[in-house]
Design an enzyme around this catalytic site. Sequence first.
Site, PDB file in Angstrom:
ATOM      1  N   SER A   1      36.663  39.265  52.741  1.00 53.27           N
ATOM      2  CA  SER A   1      36.810  40.752  52.158  1.00 53.27           C
ATOM      3  C   SER A   1      36.804  40.702  50.596  1.00 53.27           C
ATOM      4  O   SER A   1      36.141  39.836  50.162  1.00 53.27           O
ATOM      5  CB  SER A   1      38.203  41.430  52.611  1.00 53.27           C
ATOM      6  OG  SER A   1      39.428  40.834  52.433  1.00 53.27           O
TER       7      SER A   1
ATOM      8  N   ASP B   1      45.173  43.462  39.404  1.00 53.34           N
ATOM      9  CA  ASP B   1      45.383  44.682  40.042  1.00 53.34           C
ATOM     10  C   ASP B   1      46.710  44.571  40.721  1.00 53.34           C
ATOM     11  O   ASP B   1      47.106  45.760  41.240  1.00 53.34           O
ATOM     12  CB  ASP B   1      44.513  45.532  40.445  1.00 53.34           C
ATOM     13  CG  ASP B   1      43.885  44.961  41.567  1.00 53.34           C
ATOM     14  OD1 ASP B   1      44.606  43.811  42.061  1.00 53.34           O
ATOM     15  OD2 ASP B   1      42.902  45.478  42.010  1.00 53.34           O
TER      16      ASP B   1
ATOM     17  N   HIS C   1      44.104  41.680  43.839  1.00 50.91           N
ATOM     18  CA  HIS C   1      42.992  40.730  43.442  1.00 50.91           C
ATOM     19  C   HIS C   1      42.950  39.731  42.557  1.00 50.91           C
ATOM     20  O   HIS C   1      43.875  39.966  41.566  1.00 50.91           O
ATOM     21  CB  HIS C   1      41.644  41.571  43.229  1.00 50.91           C
ATOM     22  CG  HIS C   1      41.361  42.431  44.287  1.00 50.91           C
ATOM     23  ND1 HIS C   1      41.783  43.993  44.211  1.00 50.91           N
ATOM     24  CD2 HIS C   1      40.529  42.565  45.553  1.00 50.91           C
ATOM     25  CE1 HIS C   1      41.254  44.613  45.104  1.00 50.91           C
ATOM     26  NE2 HIS C   1      40.766  43.885  46.068  1.00 50.91           N
TER      27      HIS C   1
END
Length: 256
Positions: A14, A187, A190
């Site tokens: 992902s 953030d 990530h």
Amino acid sequence: MVAPARPQFVLFGSSIVQLSFSHGGWGSHLSDIYSRKADILLRGYYGWNSRRALQILYQVFPKDAATQPSLVIVYFGGNDSMGPHFSGLGPHVPLHEYIENMRKILIHIQGLSEKTRIIVLSCPPVNEEKVRANTSGIFSELVRTNELCQSYSEACIKLCKELDVKVVDLFNALQKRDDWMNVCFTDGIHLAAEGSKIVVKEILRVLKEADWEPCLHWKSLPTEFAEDSPYDLVAADGKTTLNPSEWTFYREIQWD
């Protein structure tokens, strides 16, 4: 495809994978480390969970491909582990289904060839406070907690041991740094450059310790077109040349 053929390393997952060439990411480090040794192929899909991975698994990894990857690094779980939305929409996948999805993914990749190896990255932790602060108003409530991350990470590790698949425990690896919450993320979710360095270190450790034939650690793979040449830079003696094929001094980190 360009020649000569090199081993193929596929990064499949992902957003942790899709963004692995951004912000000093772990994919870009691997591409540098394996330059002239292996081709790093990116198959990352932002926001995806294990359900969507299963939907396209046979397209990304067809069993009848002329060339099969030497290594697949797999990461799904962060989005699966998000809390369920009342509407039924969203990336959440119940833990038991996530494990069965991962089982199917790993067994399929294992069956690509006798030489295809796998490393799984388990679900990393998050900086919960930063996630809440950075959540955009365009989203409905995002439920991401370390309690959920840990449960999916531990279940993934247990599955990998059952299937005899190598796994990196990212949930605990990142937290070995005292300041992990402040330096490992862009953030809160990530990976920033410091977080990616940990991922690279752990992947290289697995590759070095694995009892695989052939060994896929970067120091064990041949360097392409590494022969001496009279066209290399001339040495200080004015009579010989210096072969730069194995030089690594330019790297910020001298990887083991």
